[in-house]
Design an enzyme around this catalytic site. Sequence first.
Site, mmCIF file in Angstrom:
data_model
loop_
_atom_site.group_PDB
_atom_site.id
_atom_site.type_symbol
_atom_site.label_atom_id
_atom_site.label_comp_id
_atom_site.label_asym_id
_atom_site.label_seq_id
_atom_site.Cartn_x
_atom_site.Cartn_y
_atom_site.Cartn_z
ATOM 1 N N GLU A 33 45.409 38.349 39.918
ATOM 2 C CA GLU A 33 45.336 37.575 41.156
ATOM 3 C C GLU A 33 45.413 36.102 40.771
ATOM 4 O OE1 GLU A 33 42.500 36.819 45.091
ATOM 5 O OE2 GLU A 33 41.866 38.242 43.541
ATOM 6 N N ARG A 259 36.381 47.370 29.906
ATOM 7 C CA ARG A 259 36.709 45.945 29.898
ATOM 8 C C ARG A 259 36.060 45.298 28.687
ATOM 9 N NH1 ARG A 259 34.327 43.115 35.036
ATOM 10 N NH2 ARG A 259 35.179 41.304 33.957
ATOM 11 N N LYS A 269 35.563 34.715 36.805
ATOM 12 C CA LYS A 269 36.381 33.614 37.325
ATOM 13 C C LYS A 269 35.571 32.713 38.250
ATOM 14 C CE LYS A 269 41.123 35.437 37.283
ATOM 15 N NZ LYS A 269 42.251 35.847 38.149
#
Length: 547
Positions: A33, A259, A269
């Site tokens: 994104e 992850r 983020k």
Amino acid sequence: MSEPISNNFIHNFIDKDLEEGVYKEVYTRFPPEPNGYLHIGHAKAICVNFTTALKYKGKCNLRYDDTNPVKEDVEYVDAIEEDIKWLGFSWDKLLWASSYFETMYDAAVALIKKGKAFVDDLSAEQIKEYRGTLKEPGKESPYRNRSIEENLALFEDMRAGKFADGEKVLRAKINMASPNINMRDPVIYRILHAHHHNTGDKWCIYPMYDFAHPIEDAIEGITHSLCSLEYEDHRPLYNWVLDEVGFWVNPPRQIEFARLNLTGTVMSKRLLKGLVDDGVVEGWDDPRMPTIAGLRRRGYTPEAIRDFCDRIGVAKANSTVEASLLEHCVREDLQDKVESRNVVEDPIKVVITNYPEDKTEMVEIENNKNVPEMGMREIPFSNELYVDGEDFMEVPAKKYFRLFPGNEVRFKGAYFIKCEEVIKNDDGSIKELHCTYDPATRSGLDFTERKVKGTIHFVDAKTAVQIKIREYNQLLIEDENGNLLPNEASKVEKIAYAEPALANAKAGERFQFFRHGYYIADSKLTTDDEKVFNKIVGLKSSYKPNK
């Protein structure tokens, strides 16, 4: 890329799919994104997706998941592409989720016509309340049983902009008693009157990620949708969307992997953007940031990051990796690549009292002791030199073999030097050391009369170049309540003195500062007049690789 690609459980799934003829090729994607800069965690996802495609001679797309126009920016798009290229990867196609908005709308209409979606008037807070908990089933919305005709009309009115933000949503009609909360009639479209960078003002309704993502994969012909472990609970919804929409004969398969969690590192983020917006750091590429841009400016190499991602492997369970392993990979990559330079921190002046005051000679030092092919360089030597503050002790500790009164050491590449006298200022601090040298002991001569236990480096005081060094520590630390706070000691700046060659250092050049570590000339701050070096990593490693 020529590095071998390690096998992992994802590849085992793919091997089985290919053997059984489920898919004829392998097609992956990296779908960020564009709402921030990529960090080291994304580097793992990049490596997993691109190297998987490379292993099977397949393809990998770069697709921007631009379904939330409020948070997206072209700055992030440019940064993402730079990061992927810098890591050494090339995408097959550059695509945008927003290009599929019409197909997504058609898919939503198809669900409504099947009785599998409905327009809901509940507020976001009410939907959350109705959702239930892990232990209790949810409660159906009072609008759940609207007719197909009413839902189609309302959804069309939503698209036409007849409702305000949050006034209505479109929800999938699945099962409010499902043990998987993600399947409890999730929202698949929301109203958002916001200008979009790609579609302008054409849309005022936007699909939610869990609805959009499987459709994007299917449209592109992705075979294996590789994503991080937090999407494991979302996989039933991923499959439900593709099955119920029914537009695609051979839909993609989602496979989750753990992850990357790194000790002492925040990879959110939202938190990282807060540090940028609040001015805690210089920007997204601040060398203290775990962003790929920050690591690049810090001096890390793409080869080291790819090696790190390969070493940690692809696992099914989340774990935390020691940051020292990443530093170890950087150190291993640099040790045979960069040349050494003499740099002195906390300088102490050394005056060679029996060396001619008007004489300067050039002495030879190897550029890299591990790589003889890198050759030798010359540095000046005169009667006035600087040595590191840590290389002198007036009262030596046990087993201290460097410079102290009455002791003799070798100045690297030059001569044996003996400390004769310590000259002090009025306040008792050291002004300079008076030493003598032995002309017969120059490096390269066959001198065997006596040995010394210590060798130290130096720079010539008359030609030394003043440089700025920036060293980094952990960016955020926890207080006593477990809250993350900026670490005031995360950046330490100091002045140092270097051999003359560093006056010509260009931004982005890396060096080993002898006995100090690896450094890079900062890409933004280094100019013809000022040389600023970021410490990449020290010489000593706390990481102990498995033998």
